[in-house]
Design an enzyme around this catalytic site. Structure first.
Site, PDB file in Angstrom:
ATOM      1  CD  GLU A  22      -2.680   1.438   2.486  1.00 55.26           C
ATOM      2  OE1 GLU A  22      -3.328   2.423   2.638  1.00 55.26           O
ATOM      3  OE2 GLU A  22      -2.676   0.336   3.195  1.00 55.26           O
TER       4      GLU A  22
ATOM      5  CE  LYS B   4      -4.443 -17.631  13.711  1.00 54.37           C
ATOM      6  NZ  LYS B   4      -4.060 -18.750  14.434  1.00 54.37           N
TER       7      LYS B   4
ATOM      8  CG  ASP C 136      -0.747 -16.862  12.583  1.00 58.27           C
ATOM      9  OD1 ASP C 136      -1.386 -16.454  11.388  1.00 58.27           O
ATOM     10  OD2 ASP C 136      -1.229 -17.698  13.231  1.00 58.27           O
TER      11      ASP C 136
ATOM     12  CG  HIS D 264      -3.819   7.354  -0.243  1.00 53.81           C
ATOM     13  ND1 HIS D 264      -3.496   6.148  -0.261  1.00 53.81           N
ATOM     14  CD2 HIS D 264      -4.154   7.602   0.883  1.00 53.81           C
ATOM     15  CE1 HIS D 264      -3.750   5.538   0.912  1.00 53.81           C
ATOM     16  NE2 HIS D 264      -4.040   6.469   1.606  1.00 53.81           N
TER      17      HIS D 264
END
Length: 388
Positions: free
Chosen positions: A86, A216, A290, A381
């Protein structure tokens, strides 16, 4: 007929087998994997981290910093590797880090550190389940001893109890040293449950995960009780620094925070901040964490205030930051190098890493919030994030 992916029971993690699988992909799909097949480490290093290894996903890594951290484990100026695709992300965090450093640094504290597995025990009726809860308290030392036979670094701290219908849900809370610890506590809890099964005759059966550990996925219980490391980062930014570096005033930032928190409440969000997932994910990817744990780790509670001198105080509480300096993917080649950049690889470094991540997240909160107010969000951006 189904064609199986090539495997070698004796030597599956090898250069040859990785090549065989890339050739298999080409034969089956026509896709060339020239770049996937470019890597600089021994494939044997990936055993225990991936199956059917065929190459790597190369994610660009940028460097942000320095950020001045006044932590209990991270002390001084740190440069932070961030893996992302990004555009503007690293630049934004870099800008926030400059503001923090010129304001005297960010204070970061790890106020809790715990990992759970949450089995559920089923009984004939609710009263048996209630009595089982009392039995758990009376036999805690035996349960703890059984659990800790499976691990050197994991310690059972306490067991929470939650009753519903004829079930009793337990949350086993472990400290796990420098490992994230999900697999560690899963094994320890299984052995503890088998000990309970052998010693309590009223239970009908149990399931190792009753989903109250919310692995998770985020949950309200983790916001309150923590999962992983509960990290609080806070900084007081002088008004003149906020104006000169970000083009906004403390009063504007304070009013904006109040407005955005109403929006977060109306949306039912699990985060009252701007974008903690961005910084956490980028550091996770660079350092071998993770990345699925971002689902839990990105939850956050922000708090802002104006000081009597007119400066801007901002803090962010991350209740479920799951990170490790040892085990998992932290020993892989590039991930280890990125941890070493911050002095965070190996034993005794997990809380230091957590403090650096907390500081990074706060830098991102300051940068994005001020960019939105100053009108720099879209233009930045356009300038940095247009890879067409």
């Amino acid at each position: 007929m189904t064609v199986r992916i090539p495997r070698d029971k004796e030597n599956d993690y090898s250069v040859e087998m990785a090549k065989n699988r890339r050739e298999f992909v080409k034969e089956m799909t026509g896709s060339e994997l020239e770049h996937v097949g470019q890597y600089s480490f021994d494939p044997g290093m990936t055993a225990g981290n991936v199956e059917n290894f065929m190459g790597v996903a190369q994610v660009p890594i940028g460097l942000a910093g320095p950020v001045t951290i006044n932590g209990e484990h991270a002390k001084g100026d740190f440069y932070v590797p961030m893996a992302t695709t990004e555009g503007t992300l690293v630049a934004s965090y870099n800008r926030g880090m400059r503001l923090i450093s010129e304001s005297g640094g960010v204070t970061v504290s790890v106020v809790d550190d715990v990992m759970q597995r949450a089995p559920v025990f089923i009984f004939e009726n609710a009263r048996d389940a209630r009595e089982f809860g009392e039995w758990i308290d009376e036999n805690f030392e035996g349960i703890k001893a059984a659990a800790e036979t499976t691990t050197k670094s994991g310690k059972l701290r306490n067991i929470e109890k939650y009753a519903a219908a004829r079930m009793l849900y337990l949350r086993f809370n472990f400290t796990t040293g420098d490992a994230a610890g999900q697999n560690m506590v899963g094994k320890a809890t299984f052995v503890a449950c088998e000990w309970i099964k052998a010693n309590n005759k009223k239970m009908v059966r149990y399931v190792l995960s009753g989903s109250m550990d919310t692995d998770k996925k985020h949950s309200a219980i983790n916001t309150l009780h923590s999962r992983g490391k509960r990290v609080i980062a806070e900084v007081t930014v002088p008004a003149e620094k906020l104006k000169s570096l970000m083009g906004v005033t403390p009063e504007q930032m304070y009013r904006h925070r109040a407005i955005s928190q109403v929006g977060s409440f109306m949306a039912g969000a699990v985060n009252t901040g701007a974008h903690s997932a961005n910084g956490i994910t980028a550091v996770f990817m660079a350092t071998g964490q993770d990345c699925a744990n971002v689902a839990e780790s990105s939850a956050a509670v922000t708090y802002a205030d104006l000081t009597q001198d007119g400066d801007y105080y901002l803090s962010i509480t991350i209740p479920s930051l799951i990170c490790a300096s040892f085990g998992g993917g932290t020993g892989l080649a590039t991930q280890k190098e990125c941890l070493e950049v911050m002095g965070c690889h190996g034993n005794g470094k997990a809380r230091k890493l957590a403090e650096i991540i907390g500081a990074t997240v706060l830098a991102g909160e300051l940068s994005l919030s001020s960019a939105v107010l100053a009108g720099d969000w879209v233009t930045s951006h356009d300038a940095l994030g247009r890879n067409r």
